[in-house]
Design a protein around this motif. Structure first.
Motif, PDB file in Angstrom:
ATOM      1  N   CYS A   1       0.841  -1.205   0.000  1.00 17.37           N
ATOM      2  CA  CYS A   1       0.000   0.000   0.000  1.00 17.37           C
ATOM      3  C   CYS A   1       0.874   1.253   0.000  1.00 17.37           C
ATOM      4  O   CYS A   1       1.786   1.402   0.810  1.00 17.37           O
ATOM      5  CB  CYS A   1      -0.904  -0.013   1.232  1.00 17.37           C
ATOM      6  SG  CYS A   1      -1.810   1.540   1.444  1.00 17.37           S
ATOM      7  N   ARG A   2       0.594   2.160  -0.919  1.00 17.63           N
ATOM      8  CA  ARG A   2       1.396   3.402  -1.033  1.00 17.63           C
ATOM      9  C   ARG A   2       1.340   4.221   0.244  1.00 17.63           C
ATOM     10  O   ARG A   2       2.334   4.775   0.700  1.00 17.63           O
ATOM     11  CB  ARG A   2       0.879   4.272  -2.177  1.00 17.63           C
ATOM     12  CG  ARG A   2       0.798   3.576  -3.506  1.00 17.63           C
ATOM     13  CD  ARG A   2       2.042   3.790  -4.306  1.00 17.63           C
ATOM     14  NE  ARG A   2       1.972   3.016  -5.540  1.00 17.63           N
ATOM     15  CZ  ARG A   2       3.023   2.545  -6.186  1.00 17.63           C
ATOM     16  NH1 ARG A   2       4.233   2.764  -5.725  1.00 17.63           N
ATOM     17  NH2 ARG A   2       2.877   1.855  -7.293  1.00 17.63           N
TER      18      ARG A   2
ATOM     19  N   CYS B   1      -4.860   1.242   2.637  1.00 10.96           N
ATOM     20  CA  CYS B   1      -5.785   2.345   2.402  1.00 10.96           C
ATOM     21  C   CYS B   1      -7.001   1.897   1.610  1.00 10.96           C
ATOM     22  O   CYS B   1      -8.084   2.432   1.759  1.00 10.96           O
ATOM     23  CB  CYS B   1      -5.073   3.509   1.718  1.00 10.96           C
ATOM     24  SG  CYS B   1      -4.748   3.243  -0.044  1.00 10.96           S
ATOM     25  N   GLY B   2      -6.781   0.891   0.724  1.00  7.86           N
ATOM     26  CA  GLY B   2      -7.892   0.388  -0.077  1.00  7.86           C
ATOM     27  C   GLY B   2      -8.167   1.206  -1.319  1.00  7.86           C
ATOM     28  O   GLY B   2      -9.004   0.843  -2.133  1.00  7.86           O
ATOM     29  N   HIS B   3      -7.466   2.336  -1.497  1.00  9.35           N
ATOM     30  CA  HIS B   3      -7.759   3.158  -2.673  1.00  9.35           C
ATOM     31  C   HIS B   3      -6.517   3.594  -3.445  1.00  9.35           C
ATOM     32  O   HIS B   3      -6.591   4.482  -4.286  1.00  9.35           O
ATOM     33  CB  HIS B   3      -8.618   4.371  -2.283  1.00  9.35           C
ATOM     34  CG  HIS B   3      -8.035   5.211  -1.191  1.00  9.35           C
ATOM     35  ND1 HIS B   3      -7.317   6.354  -1.441  1.00  9.35           N
ATOM     36  CD2 HIS B   3      -8.036   5.067   0.164  1.00  9.35           C
ATOM     37  CE1 HIS B   3      -6.911   6.873  -0.282  1.00  9.35           C
ATOM     38  NE2 HIS B   3      -7.338   6.120   0.693  1.00  9.35           N
ATOM     39  N   CYS B   4      -5.364   2.973  -3.162  1.00 10.91           N
ATOM     40  CA  CYS B   4      -4.193   3.244  -4.012  1.00 10.91           C
ATOM     41  C   CYS B   4      -4.107   2.136  -5.066  1.00 10.91           C
ATOM     42  O   CYS B   4      -4.822   1.140  -4.979  1.00 10.91           O
ATOM     43  CB  CYS B   4      -2.922   3.303  -3.173  1.00 10.91           C
ATOM     44  SG  CYS B   4      -2.340   1.713  -2.552  1.00 10.91           S
TER      45      CYS B   4
ATOM     46  N   CYS C   1      -3.252  -1.360  -3.525  1.00  8.40           N
ATOM     47  CA  CYS C   1      -4.365  -1.961  -2.772  1.00  8.40           C
ATOM     48  C   CYS C   1      -5.407  -2.492  -3.739  1.00  8.40           C
ATOM     49  O   CYS C   1      -5.967  -3.573  -3.535  1.00  8.40           O
ATOM     50  CB  CYS C   1      -5.015  -0.927  -1.847  1.00  8.40           C
ATOM     51  SG  CYS C   1      -4.119  -0.702  -0.303  1.00  8.40           S
TER      52      CYS C   1
HETATM   53 ZN   LIG Z   1      -3.241   1.519  -0.358  1.00  7.77          ZN
END
Ligand SMILES: [Zn+2]
Length: 485
Positions: A456-457, A476-479, A482
């Motif tokens: 994850c970034r 984060c779930g949104h990079c 992910c």
């Molecule tokens: Zn992420």
């Protein structure tokens, strides 16, 4: 105000002047810390209502607060805003007309100013310094805005920053016994290493630390590999097209690149402009204005764009070329999504071998070589410089002398006797300068590691900026990473 702060009065002044109901954390805590004359180091992501934190304490006290800022535009913005509220603030820099300058100097002598914004060079210039050290002139604090300028070496480095730590002891020598004032350093980006440099360079005394996580849940990070220069342009075009009519920024690393790319984008039908430090002040102000008013959807800019310009609805930021340092990256993507709505940050990089597209590799190499040159010059000069002397004399006698001294200071080879003179600490050890350059190389590697990470970034960034406990198992779930996993 001493140790006791009349909090009711603080809050009501805040409400009266700015019209907000209450502080947003950690504003209140920072205000309290400054009012009790404690040193502070504040790492606060941009858009966090930072300037209020030092403006309010300055206005609540008798006496002067100095605000050291790297850019004329930054100082002008803040002073204009304060003046529009009829608050006693002023700025001094090279572009100020003579008459206004005289008026400001008079206000300084009369002690009718509460906030004085100036560059480090102006602060250390004789007309200002002579007035500041007048025994009767009361100083309440020294604020360092954009304190990372003290850490980031490179072609824009300003050696006067390194000498700011000598300001407080030198001024206090001229003040009545028992006088004190606090130093507070503000920045949007400082990893633990940078924090340490800020603390030691400014000689902060047991500073209170306000470290706010850089994580932004609405910023979607993405890195994309491209194979050819043409592919790079096509990818960017695709990205811009996907953000039709949305406000954005394209970052490049040099003036020439910003002009070339802006030209190309114009040729394919976009209304845009190049923005860099080579433009005149008026021209820059005008472009900023056009962008703020959405007359320009985006500008193609170097790192010269951004500080102090606040546009809440930036929906995308593209790095056509990656920055050299992670701290620059964090700052630049931080222009996106300040309104807390979703924003995309895309960085384009070439494939790792650099065989098909050596641009990225060459740029990094060039930057490293420039830096190595500075270190070598410092080493050579260190053998020629007098053991003790005036900084002005050295910079007149030796080309690059002021930067060399700043580097030697940062390698703990010289110390400041006051902001204007230095003394060698023992015999110069060239090894120490070499170590410094190795640390710098290490810092640059971090950016490459970030670009190549498979995790994850944001987790990587949290770790890099010292938030390691938050980073544990963080997704984060949104990079891009992910989403791909
Ligand atoms: Zn992420």
């Amino acid at each position: 105000m001493g140790d006791r702060v009349d909090w009711q009065q603080v809050r009501s002044t805040f409400q009266k002047l700015w019209g907000y109901d209450d502080f947003r954390p950690p504003q209140g805590e920072i205000v309290r810390s400054l009012l009790t004359q404690k040193d502070a180091l504040i790492v606060l992501p941009t858009g966090g209502g930072k300037s209020i934190c030092f403006q309010l304490p300055a206005l609540l006290q008798e006496g002067l607060t100095l605000v050291v800022s790297p850019l004329v535009a930054l100082m002008e913005n803040q002073v204009q805003e304060l003046r529009s509220r009829h608050l006693p603030a002023a700025t001094l820099h090279g572009e100020i007309p003579r008459r206004e300058r005289i008026r400001t100097l008079r206000a300084l002598e009369n002690q009718s100013l509460r906030l004085l914004y100036l560059s480090p060079e102006t602060l250390l210039s004789p007309p200002i310094w002579d007035r500041l050290r007048q025994p009767h002139l009361r100083i309440n604090g020294l604020i360092l805005d954009e304190a990372h300028c003290l850490v980031q070496w490179g072609d824009t480095f300003r050696p006067a920053y390194r000498r700011l730590g000598a300001v407080r002891p030198a001024l206090l020598q001229h003040k009545p016994p028992g006088t004190q004032f606090a130093i507070a350093a503000f920045t949007a980006t400082a990893d633990p290493h940078a924090q340490k440099i800020i603390r030691t360079t400014l000689q902060l005394q047991q500073p209170e630390l306000f470290l706010i996580s850089p994580y932004r849940p609405n910023l979607n990070l993405k890195i994309k590999r491209i194979c050819t220069p043409r592919g790079r342009r096509q990818q960017m075009l695709k990205f811009i097209q996907a953000h039709k009519k949305q406000s954005g920024l394209v970052y490049v690393r040099s003036r020439k690149d910003s002009e070339n790319l802006a030209q190309w984008l114009q040729s394919v039908g976009y209304q845009t402009a190049a923005y860099h430090a080579g433009l005149g002040g008026d021209e820059r102000r005008e472009l900023e204005q056009h962008w703020l008013e959405n007359k320009l959807q985006f500008v193609v800019c170097t790192c010269a764009f951004g500080m102090g310009i606040n546009k809440p609805d930036v929906r995308w930021v593209t790095h056509f070329q990656a920055p050299i340092l992670l701290s620059e990256y964090i700052q630049e993507i931080g222009r996106g999504g300040r309104d807390r709505a979703s924003a995309d940050a895309l960085t384009l990089i070439s494939e790792p071998t650099g065989l098909l597209n050596p641009e990225d590799k060459q740029r990094n190499q060039f930057f490293s070589e420039q830096q190595q040159k500075q270190y070598r010059l410092a080493q050579t000069l260190s053998q020629k410089l007098p053991k003790q002397g005036e900084i002005n004399t050295v910079s007149q006698q030796f080309r690059g002398g002021a930067i060399a001294l700043a580097l030697l200071h940062s390698a703990h080879q010289v110390q400041w006797l006051d902001p204007f003179s230095y003394r060698q600490i023992g015999k110069i050890n060239p090894q120490k300068i070499k170590q410094l350059s190795q640390t710098q190389t290490q810092i640059q590697k971090q950016m490459q590691q970030y670009l190549n990470t498979k995790t994850c970034r944001w987790q990587f960034l949290l770790n890099a900026f010292g938030f390691s406990s938050e980073a544990v198992n963080f997704k984060c779930g949104h990079c891009d990473n992910c989403k791909n996993n």
